[in-house]
Design a protein around this motif. Structure first.
Motif, PDB file in Angstrom:
ATOM      1  N   ILE A  63      14.419   9.950  -5.318  1.00  0.00           N
ATOM      2  CA  ILE A  63      13.396   9.296  -6.312  1.00  0.00           C
ATOM      3  C   ILE A  63      12.314   8.575  -5.907  1.00  0.00           C
ATOM      4  O   ILE A  63      12.402   7.495  -5.547  1.00  0.00           O
ATOM      5  CB  ILE A  63      14.421   8.342  -6.723  1.00  0.00           C
ATOM      6  N   ALA A  64      11.466   9.484  -5.543  1.00  0.00           N
ATOM      7  CA  ALA A  64      10.163   8.948  -5.311  1.00  0.00           C
ATOM      8  C   ALA A  64       8.601   9.056  -5.707  1.00  0.00           C
ATOM      9  O   ALA A  64       8.948  10.309  -6.541  1.00  0.00           O
ATOM     10  CB  ALA A  64       9.534   9.223  -3.628  1.00  0.00           C
ATOM     11  N   ASP A  65       7.371   9.222  -5.441  1.00  0.00           N
ATOM     12  CA  ASP A  65       6.441   9.773  -6.019  1.00  0.00           C
ATOM     13  C   ASP A  65       5.086  10.067  -4.730  1.00  0.00           C
ATOM     14  O   ASP A  65       5.226  10.161  -3.858  1.00  0.00           O
ATOM     15  CB  ASP A  65       5.272   8.620  -6.760  1.00  0.00           C
ATOM     16  N   PRO A  66       5.291  11.707  -5.122  1.00  0.00           N
ATOM     17  CA  PRO A  66       5.376  12.436  -4.154  1.00  0.00           C
ATOM     18  C   PRO A  66       3.654  12.385  -4.150  1.00  0.00           C
ATOM     19  O   PRO A  66       3.277  12.141  -2.672  1.00  0.00           O
ATOM     20  CB  PRO A  66       5.265  14.223  -4.708  1.00  0.00           C
ATOM     21  N   ASP A  67       3.101  11.858  -4.531  1.00  0.00           N
ATOM     22  CA  ASP A  67       1.223  11.521  -4.062  1.00  0.00           C
ATOM     23  C   ASP A  67       1.433  10.169  -3.640  1.00  0.00           C
ATOM     24  O   ASP A  67       0.539  10.165  -3.064  1.00  0.00           O
ATOM     25  CB  ASP A  67       1.153  11.014  -5.922  1.00  0.00           C
ATOM     26  N   ALA A  68       2.056   9.286  -3.664  1.00  0.00           N
ATOM     27  CA  ALA A  68       2.023   8.178  -2.909  1.00  0.00           C
ATOM     28  C   ALA A  68       3.223   8.508  -1.577  1.00  0.00           C
ATOM     29  O   ALA A  68       2.293   7.824  -0.995  1.00  0.00           O
ATOM     30  CB  ALA A  68       3.104   6.653  -3.858  1.00  0.00           C
ATOM     31  N   LEU A  69       3.778   8.872  -1.358  1.00  0.00           N
ATOM     32  CA  LEU A  69       4.215   9.136  -0.461  1.00  0.00           C
ATOM     33  C   LEU A  69       3.380   9.999   0.229  1.00  0.00           C
ATOM     34  O   LEU A  69       2.609   9.783   2.056  1.00  0.00           O
ATOM     35  CB  LEU A  69       5.604  10.528  -0.416  1.00  0.00           C
ATOM     36  N   GLU A  70       1.875  10.914   0.246  1.00  0.00           N
ATOM     37  CA  GLU A  70       1.905  11.344   1.463  1.00  0.00           C
ATOM     38  C   GLU A  70      -0.299  10.582   0.792  1.00  0.00           C
ATOM     39  O   GLU A  70      -0.625  10.978   1.768  1.00  0.00           O
ATOM     40  CB  GLU A  70       0.084  12.776   0.171  1.00  0.00           C
ATOM     41  N   ASP A  71      -0.109   9.127   0.819  1.00  0.00           N
ATOM     42  CA  ASP A  71      -1.114   8.341   0.334  1.00  0.00           C
ATOM     43  C   ASP A  71      -0.471   6.712   0.683  1.00  0.00           C
ATOM     44  O   ASP A  71      -1.470   5.991   0.860  1.00  0.00           O
ATOM     45  CB  ASP A  71      -2.015   8.446  -1.186  1.00  0.00           C
ATOM     46  N   THR A  72       0.314   6.826   2.465  1.00  0.00           N
ATOM     47  CA  THR A  72       0.455   6.097   2.988  1.00  0.00           C
ATOM     48  C   THR A  72       0.104   5.725   3.860  1.00  0.00           C
ATOM     49  O   THR A  72       0.615   6.249   5.468  1.00  0.00           O
ATOM     50  CB  THR A  72       2.449   5.599   3.016  1.00  0.00           C
ATOM     51  N   THR A  73      -0.205   4.231   4.208  1.00  0.00           N
ATOM     52  CA  THR A  73      -0.682   3.513   6.038  1.00  0.00           C
ATOM     53  C   THR A  73      -0.145   3.048   6.267  1.00  0.00           C
ATOM     54  O   THR A  73      -0.618   1.593   4.968  1.00  0.00           O
ATOM     55  CB  THR A  73      -2.242   3.219   5.762  1.00  0.00           C
ATOM     56  N   ALA A  74       0.157   2.359   7.593  1.00  0.00           N
ATOM     57  CA  ALA A  74       0.964   1.002   7.676  1.00  0.00           C
ATOM     58  C   ALA A  74       0.327  -0.173   8.749  1.00  0.00           C
ATOM     59  O   ALA A  74      -0.052   1.250   9.061  1.00  0.00           O
ATOM     60  CB  ALA A  74       2.639   1.743   8.141  1.00  0.00           C
ATOM     61  N   SER A  75      -0.147  -1.247   8.334  1.00  0.00           N
ATOM     62  CA  SER A  75      -0.523  -1.602   9.367  1.00  0.00           C
ATOM     63  C   SER A  75       1.009  -3.376   9.180  1.00  0.00           C
ATOM     64  O   SER A  75       1.247  -3.196   8.627  1.00  0.00           O
ATOM     65  CB  SER A  75      -1.677  -2.518   8.739  1.00  0.00           C
ATOM     66  N   ASP A  76       0.705  -4.426  10.736  1.00  0.00           N
ATOM     67  CA  ASP A  76       0.708  -5.697  10.886  1.00  0.00           C
ATOM     68  C   ASP A  76       0.098  -7.015  10.524  1.00  0.00           C
ATOM     69  O   ASP A  76      -1.109  -6.416  10.622  1.00  0.00           O
ATOM     70  CB  ASP A  76       2.202  -4.937  11.574  1.00  0.00           C
ATOM     71  N   ASN A  77       0.915  -7.589  10.752  1.00  0.00           N
ATOM     72  CA  ASN A  77       0.031  -8.998  11.630  1.00  0.00           C
ATOM     73  C   ASN A  77       0.173  -9.421  12.858  1.00  0.00           C
ATOM     74  O   ASN A  77       0.242  -9.971  13.187  1.00  0.00           O
ATOM     75  CB  ASN A  77       0.476 -10.019  10.768  1.00  0.00           C
ATOM     76  N   GLY A  78       0.762  -8.450  14.285  1.00  0.00           N
ATOM     77  CA  GLY A  78       0.911  -8.920  15.476  1.00  0.00           C
ATOM     78  C   GLY A  78       2.129  -8.117  15.863  1.00  0.00           C
ATOM     79  O   GLY A  78       3.580  -8.510  15.604  1.00  0.00           O
ATOM     80  N   ALA A  79       1.987  -6.817  17.129  1.00  0.00           N
ATOM     81  CA  ALA A  79       2.773  -6.029  16.907  1.00  0.00           C
ATOM     82  C   ALA A  79       2.595  -5.965  18.800  1.00  0.00           C
ATOM     83  O   ALA A  79       1.331  -5.646  19.101  1.00  0.00           O
ATOM     84  CB  ALA A  79       3.189  -5.014  16.615  1.00  0.00           C
ATOM     85  N   ILE A  80       3.986  -6.039  19.268  1.00  0.00           N
ATOM     86  CA  ILE A  80       3.395  -5.440  20.914  1.00  0.00           C
ATOM     87  C   ILE A  80       2.553  -4.449  20.960  1.00  0.00           C
ATOM     88  O   ILE A  80       2.637  -3.224  20.211  1.00  0.00           O
ATOM     89  CB  ILE A  80       4.880  -5.959  21.665  1.00  0.00           C
ATOM     90  N   TYR A  81       2.191  -3.956  22.841  1.00  0.00           N
ATOM     91  CA  TYR A  81       1.562  -3.137  22.878  1.00  0.00           C
ATOM     92  C   TYR A  81       2.445  -1.850  22.646  1.00  0.00           C
ATOM     93  O   TYR A  81       1.367  -0.517  22.343  1.00  0.00           O
ATOM     94  CB  TYR A  81       0.773  -3.887  24.174  1.00  0.00           C
ATOM     95  N   ILE A  82       4.167  -1.769  22.775  1.00  0.00           N
ATOM     96  CA  ILE A  82       4.113   0.151  22.496  1.00  0.00           C
ATOM     97  C   ILE A  82       4.757   0.137  21.461  1.00  0.00           C
ATOM     98  O   ILE A  82       4.651   1.059  21.098  1.00  0.00           O
ATOM     99  CB  ILE A  82       5.387  -0.604  23.726  1.00  0.00           C
ATOM    100  N   ALA A  83       3.878  -0.890  20.323  1.00  0.00           N
ATOM    101  CA  ALA A  83       4.602  -0.858  18.772  1.00  0.00           C
ATOM    102  C   ALA A  83       3.499   0.515  18.530  1.00  0.00           C
ATOM    103  O   ALA A  83       2.129   0.574  18.676  1.00  0.00           O
ATOM    104  CB  ALA A  83       4.334  -1.918  18.079  1.00  0.00           C
ATOM    105  N   ASN A  84       4.119   1.636  17.503  1.00  0.00           N
ATOM    106  CA  ASN A  84       3.178   1.863  16.443  1.00  0.00           C
ATOM    107  C   ASN A  84       4.048   1.959  15.338  1.00  0.00           C
ATOM    108  O   ASN A  84       4.288   3.003  14.680  1.00  0.00           O
ATOM    109  CB  ASN A  84       3.997   3.569  17.100  1.00  0.00           C
ATOM    110  N   THR A  85       3.514   1.240  14.147  1.00  0.00           N
ATOM    111  CA  THR A  85       3.507   0.614  13.464  1.00  0.00           C
ATOM    112  C   THR A  85       2.829   1.910  12.603  1.00  0.00           C
ATOM    113  O   THR A  85       4.002   2.132  11.625  1.00  0.00           O
ATOM    114  CB  THR A  85       3.549  -0.741  13.145  1.00  0.00           C
TER     115      THR A  85
END
Length: 598
Positions: free
Chosen positions: A28-50
């Motif tokens: 149960i989701a919006d297919p258009d939204a699922l294709e339009d996502t980017t993730a970021s963070d406010n601070g992560a260690i060097y091995i992270a892949n947010t």
């Protein structure tokens, strides 16, 4: 036929089979939204892949020893961090929780969208540190529209590695997750995956009816139909469209639905994939007791017109054409990151001069498959196949033992011949007007212009604006124009004329039906002969058999099975299989007998 165990096969030979199961998994989701996502963070260690946490690709998170309490290599549960190539890591916060599991700097992950998405979704599914068995005890999920809060939910006392956060979210362009408290002190916050939506599973006790249809033309003269229909109990009015608190507000086209089938084998259930489908229709009558749904395969949603057909004087391989169409479709990836198609290598050696016509993406694919002498279908993982048909029989028999009635055999009319059109493209007229018109342009805009006739050596000019760029194809061009009102557009080029030669594949019959193949991608006599002989050899098998039997859900359309009766057995190519479930599996099928009764 789907691979199954020896226990599964033995079960099918019993008079009473073991308990059977059907499961429907619904995103149960919006297919258009699922294709339009980017993730970021406010601070992560060097091995992270947010960024990877919002991909729909399966992840293999490796538990690394990251200088946190009790996360060390010595206990054998964790690995040293390599010098490079860290693999799947997801989000790993820079800050650590204190003795009270609180963070001095609250770890924040944001999911951004390029546009505001209006359709309502029922919430968010967050997978925390599944490789570590850790989770956020307290967190906040909030959604924003241009900086204004539109939805928010705080969760306290969570004890699950996977959190399903139910909150209505609509008109949003940003979703934020704030981790307030972790489950362990002196540990980093981690997120492996975020699904913008909620998955719901219907089991066989939820289903009032279920039907799975597979129809594929072995000669690829028409598009396949792979679909499921199912009904669920709606006495609670959960799917009543006027129930504002129900589920109907979340339903939209192209939501993913997966099915699987199983039998109880001993103390466990052996499952096989049923298929991957996408919501196409639904209905919940006001006076009814059930809600019905229909979902189709990917080909049903490849409706956009392919505009980029190009005439090639030297020829282009059908493989290249298929790849161009599938790339244009911008299909989602499989869970393992692979593309959702399989193209037979034989297409690399088959060439055509013809441009792909102005048809839907799926219609272009069926013409490519037909010209290649291949079949077009989607498998149970949802992958699109263009490949040579398999001529190896499978180990399965429909006979008196597992049939509900005797199979019906109809005899088609005799085949007299197969006529195949071989196309040839020649220059018709030079420097001809292909389009003259006025378009309204404000700012910079890209527009498609279709020609009166197919053409090469095309050129466009504009008056009252600026032509920024142009991409020319045989039937249309894509123009990017800057203007501030009415802009006159003129397109000229050398037009092409198509002629055709009829190539005949004859039979030994003196009379009968003529089967015609008219495919503009067939541009050589050699290809026309091959397609004609392929169609002739298949259609000379005049016996079509229809069966109604206790179906084995591992059987697929296009399988060559054995059909048997009191007088002998024969090999049958299935062209359609319909599987119904109402506590037990029942199937109907149609196929063409490939040999005589022995």
């Amino acid at each position: 036929m789907q691979p199954v165990s020896a226990f599964w096969k033995a079960n099918q030979k019993r008079t009473l089979v073991e308990e059977s199961f059907v499961e429907v998994s619904y995103d149960i989701a919006d297919p258009d939204a699922l294709e339009d996502t980017t993730a970021s963070d406010n601070g992560a260690i060097y091995i992270a892949n947010t960024p990877q946490i919002v991909s729909e690709v399966e992840k293999n998170i490796i538990p690394y020893a990251t200088l946190e309490r009790n996360l060390c290599v010595l206990n054998g549960s964790f690995q040293d961090i390599p010098a490079s190539s860290y693999g799947d890591t997801g989000f790993v916060s820079q800050s650590l929780s204190d003795e009270a599991c609180i963070f001095d700097v609250i770890p924040i992950v944001e999911i951004a969208f390029s546009v505001v998405h209006s359709p309502i979704i029922p919430g968010l599914t967050i997978t925390w540190a599944d490789a570590y068995g850790e989770y956020a005890e307290s967190f906040i999920v909030s959604a924003y529209n241009m900086g204004s809060l539109v939805a928010e939910k705080r969760v306290d006392g969570n004890t699950s590695v996977t959190s399903i956060v139910e909150v209505d979210i609509e008109d949003y362009d940003l979703i934020r997750i704030e981790v307030l408290k972790w489950c362990l002190p002196q540990h980093r916050a981690r997120i492996s995956n975020i699904f913008v939506g909620i998955n719901k599973v219907y089991y066989k006790t939820d289903l009032m009816s279920f039907e799975h249809t597979q129809e594929v033309d072995p000669l690829a003269t028409k598009l396949p139909k792979i679909a499921v229909k199912f009904e669920i109990d709606n006495t609670s009015d959960d799917y009543n469209p006027v129930n504002l608190n129900g589920q109907s507000k979340y339903i939209m086209e192209r939501q993913e639905i997966r099915t699987r089938y199983g039998y109880k084998i001993g103390d466990t259930v052996e499952w096989i994939d049923g298929g991957v489908f996408y919501m196409s229709a639904w209905d919940a009558p006001q006076n009814g007791m059930s809600a019905s749904f229909e979902a189709r395969d990917l080909l049903e949603f490849m409706r956009d017109t392919y505009m980029k057909g190009l005439y090639s004087e030297v020829g282009v391989s059908l493989y290249s054409l298929a790849l161009a169409v599938l790339t244009e479709a911008d299909l989602p990836l499989n869970a393992d990151g692979s593309v959702k198609w399989v193209i037979d290598e034989s297409l690399e050696d088959i060439y055509t001069n013809a441009p792909l016509p102005l048809l839907s993406l799926s219609d272009c694919l069926i013409r490519i498959a037909n010209a290649a002498g291949c079949v077009l279908f989607t498998d149970r993982e949802g992958n699109i196949h263009i490949e040579s048909i398999n001529d190896e029989p499978v180990d399965y028999t429909v006979d008196n033992f597992n049939s509900f009635r005797k199979s019906d055999i109809s005899l088609g009319k005799p085949l007299f011949r197969v006529n195949v059109n071989a196309y040839n493209y020649i220059l018709d007229d030079e420097d001809k007007d292909l389009y003259d018109g006025v378009v309204n342009i404000t700012g910079t805009k890209s527009i498609w212009i279709e020609y009166k006739d197919p053409a090469i050596n095309v050129s466009a000019s504009v008056t009252g604006g600026t032509l920024v760029s142009a991409q020319y194809y045989t039937f249309a061009c894509l123009l990017t124009i800057t203007g501030s009102g009415d802009v006159s557009v003129s397109v000229t080029g050398d037009t092409l004329k198509a002629s055709k030669t009829v190539i005949t594949a004859s039979t030994e019959n003196d009379d009968g039906d003529t089967f015609k193949v008219d495919n503009p991608l067939i541009t050589t006599t050699e290809r026309a002969v091959a397609i004609g002989e392929l169609a002739r050899d298949y259609l000379l098998n005049r016996k079509v058999i229809s069966s109604d039997w206790r179906a084995d859900p591992s059987v697929d359309v296009l399988d060559i099975i054995t059909t048997a009766n009191n007088y002998g057995s024969s090999l049958t190519r299935l062209s359609s299989v319909t599987l119904k479930y109402n506590g037990a599996f029942r199937g109907t099928s149609e196929g063409r007998i490939l040999d005589g009764v022995e």
